[in-house]
Design a protein around this motif. Structure first.
Motif, PDB file in Angstrom:
ATOM      1  N   GLU A  67      -1.340  -1.206 -10.084  1.00 15.08           N
ATOM      2  CA  GLU A  67      -2.103  -1.331  -8.844  1.00 15.08           C
ATOM      3  C   GLU A  67      -2.454   0.055  -8.289  1.00 15.08           C
ATOM      4  OE1 GLU A  67      -3.216  -3.990  -7.284  1.00 15.08           O
ATOM      5  OE2 GLU A  67      -2.255  -5.538  -8.514  1.00 15.08           O
ATOM      6  N   THR A  68      -3.679   0.208  -7.807  1.00 14.53           N
ATOM      7  CA  THR A  68      -4.072   1.447  -7.125  1.00 14.53           C
ATOM      8  C   THR A  68      -3.871   1.325  -5.609  1.00 14.53           C
ATOM      9  OG1 THR A  68      -6.370   0.709  -6.967  1.00 14.53           O
ATOM     10  CG2 THR A  68      -5.775   2.064  -8.878  1.00 14.53           C
ATOM     11  N   ALA A  69      -3.688   0.091  -5.135  1.00 17.35           N
ATOM     12  CA  ALA A  69      -3.494  -0.142  -3.701  1.00 17.35           C
ATOM     13  C   ALA A  69      -1.994  -0.203  -3.401  1.00 17.35           C
ATOM     14  CB  ALA A  69      -4.167  -1.439  -3.273  1.00 17.35           C
ATOM     15  N   GLY A  70      -1.469   0.861  -2.842  1.00 15.39           N
ATOM     16  CA  GLY A  70      -0.076   0.887  -2.421  1.00 15.39           C
ATOM     17  C   GLY A  70       0.867   1.503  -3.434  1.00 15.39           C
ATOM     18  N   ILE A  71       1.955   2.061  -2.921  1.00 14.88           N
ATOM     19  CA  ILE A  71       3.047   2.558  -3.758  1.00 14.88           C
ATOM     20  C   ILE A  71       4.320   1.842  -3.294  1.00 14.88           C
ATOM     21  CG2 ILE A  71       1.944   4.786  -4.157  1.00 14.88           C
ATOM     22  CD1 ILE A  71       3.799   6.042  -2.129  1.00 14.88           C
TER      23      ILE A  71
END
Length: 518
Positions: A201-205
């Motif tokens: 995912e690129t949205a969120g860590i």
């Protein structure tokens, strides 16, 4: 004598992997012990982390994650290998109060360490609250107004590609994407590795591992430099602790000039201001409560009198302080009371413990010490309320609350009947609680019950549809490792992945109810 970076691997892998909000029966001590030999078994792939929710102070819930160790080890290892470069980037930022690298003098020795809550608690390093307050007061001198803001769902809203923007700049990062001019730079590698821990995912860590604190600080460091440029036009100062910012202004006109420009800086990096929590305040806008002083009168009075009403006043004072914003009041109090004798008032103060646990479940490690010291005085009503609240927590998806309540009851050797165990097993969707329940079932030989075996078989049927790179990696692995009921039905999943075969071969478990820190 100077000691630098005391066992950085131990700090990150043993103390910085699993959030302090999770019961310590879940830990990575054995993973750390075998960390070096396990690195060779990891593959550069991606996986989905285990997720659960915890209570936030404002009534909302936050998602905490435990990433798959195969991918998290790679991220930790890269951070360890590049720790000096990361430290150099962050060390000159005068606007942050949350630099993950800390430095202390103890016993005439100087040493560096990471600001990891579990590590600091273990080594009694204390907080930086007072130092941070001193800096806020000094930096805001002469500025009449403060604008306080925080960033909405900060970790969940970080766009991972901005990690590369943070290191080499947004335009250079876009050029690297097109032409590979800056291939394999620090930011690009961190972006890729953290995405691998979070199902690409690129949205969120992931919130939970300390690696996310380090990555977020790199991003905020770049943002702070952008905000600094605005200081050429308007006289203001600013500080932040992670995503909580304070901007100091001499007049309202300067604030009105800068306000929208600040929003534009954050939005450039795909971050949003939490408008519902912004405050514009006039001096005095800082306050600090001497918790030791606030509690001393009540505690001393009870020690002298041993009266019920004096005992209750101690806990009412904690409630009062918490209500006016002193979020550390409960933790401070229970640390002070861990060896206190409340025998004369136990039945009257029991209800406070449950109330405080429901507000802040992570108080459990401190509250349990008081409870165990008064084990012979615990009432049936207290035990019954804990059980009722586990049921209520499970029904309402309050994962973390249910984990801590069950953990306390097992510490007290409270027995659950078959009906209670089947109900909890069937209702919960939290793998951590499931692991605790299954371990209890085997420990107390409840496996003889047909109803329990049926509930476990139904759960195995569900888990059979997942592999060890799914969100259910932990329960599948622990089920096989501990050889729980019908574990052979899941055993092939370990044999499919070299890393988990290596874990099992080295007897690495992430669940240990007898862990010495419990």
């Amino acid at each position: 004598m100077v000691r630098m970076n005391i066992d950085i691997e131990e700090q990150l892998i043993k103390y910085g992997y699993i959030s302090e909000h999770i019961p310590s029966c879940f830990n990575t001590e054995l993973l750390y012990k075998h960390y070096q030999s396990l690195k060779a078994s990891t593959k550069l792939t991606h996986s989905e982390p285990l997720s659960l929710t915890i209570s936030k102070n404002d009534g909302f819930r936050r998602t905490i994650k435990i990433p798959n160790p195969e991918q998290q080890i790679k991220l930790f290892d890269y951070i360890i290998s590049n720790v000096e470069e990361i430290k150099d980037i962050l060390e000159n930022n005068k606007h942050t109060l949350s630099n993950p690298f800390k430095n202390r003098f103890l016993n005439y020795d100087e040493f560096d360490f990471f600001d990891i809550p579990n590590f600091k608690e273990k080594h009694n390093l204390g907080s930086d609250y007072i130092q941070n307050m001193v800096k806020k007061v000094k930096d805001s001198m002469g500025y009449k107004y403060v604008y306080k803001l925080d960033l909405a769902n900060f970790y969940d809203n970080i766009y991972t590609h901005t990690l590369e923007w943070a290191i080499i700049g947004k335009e250079a990062a876009k050029e690297n994407f097109a032409k590979k001019t800056f291939k394999n730079n620090l930011g690009e590698k961190l972006d890729r590795l953290v995405r691998n821990t979070n199902n690409k995912e690129t949205a969120g860590i992931p919130t939970g591992p300390f690696s996310s604190r380090i990555l977020s600080e790199l991003l905020l460091n770049r943002i702070d430099h952008e905000i600094e440029k605005l200081m050429d036009d308007v006289d203001f100062k600013f500080l932040h602790y992670v995503d909580d910012y304070e901007f100091y202004f001499r007049n309202e006109a300067d604030f009105n000039i800068i306000r929208n420009k600040l929003r534009q800086v954050f939005e450039k990096y795909r971050l949003k201001i939490n408008e519902s929590k912004t405050q514009f305040m006039v001096y005095p806008y800082h306050h600090n409560t001497d918790l030791k002083f606030e509690f001393k009168t009540q505690i001393d009075k009870f020690r002298n009198s041993k009266k019920i009403q004096d005992a209750m006043l101690i806990f009412f004072k904690a409630d009062e302080l918490y209500e006016i914003g002193e979020k550390g009041a409960y933790k401070y109090l229970y640390k002070q009371l861990k060896d206190e004798d409340f025998s004369s008032a136990w039945k009257e103060i029991e209800s406070f413990f449950i109330g405080h646990l429901l507000v802040k479940p992570s108080l459990a490690p401190y509250i349990i010490k008081l409870i165990i010291n008064h084990k012979n005085l615990i009432t049936d009503e207290f035990i019954n309320e804990l059980k009722i609240n586990i049921k209520t927590s499970v029904e309402n998806g309050l994962d973390n609350e249910a984990e801590w309540l069950f953990w306390i009851l097992t510490k007290l050797n409270v027995k659950f009947n078959v009906k209670e165990m089947v109900y909890l097993l069937e209702k919960t969707h939290d793998d951590l609680l499931r692991i605790m329940l299954i371990d209890y079932i085997h420990k107390w030989n409840k496996i003889k019950s047909k109803k329990i075996r049926l509930a476990l078989d139904n759960l195995i049927n569900t888990l059979s549809n997942y592999n060890l790179r799914s969100e259910h990696w932990l329960i599948i692995y622990e089920w096989v490792y501990h050889k729980w009921h019908n574990y052979n039905r899941l055993e092939n999943k370990i044999n499919e992945i070299d890393f988990f075969k290596a874990l099992k071969k080295r007897n690495v478990s992430f669940y240990n109810p007898y862990y010495k820190n419990n």
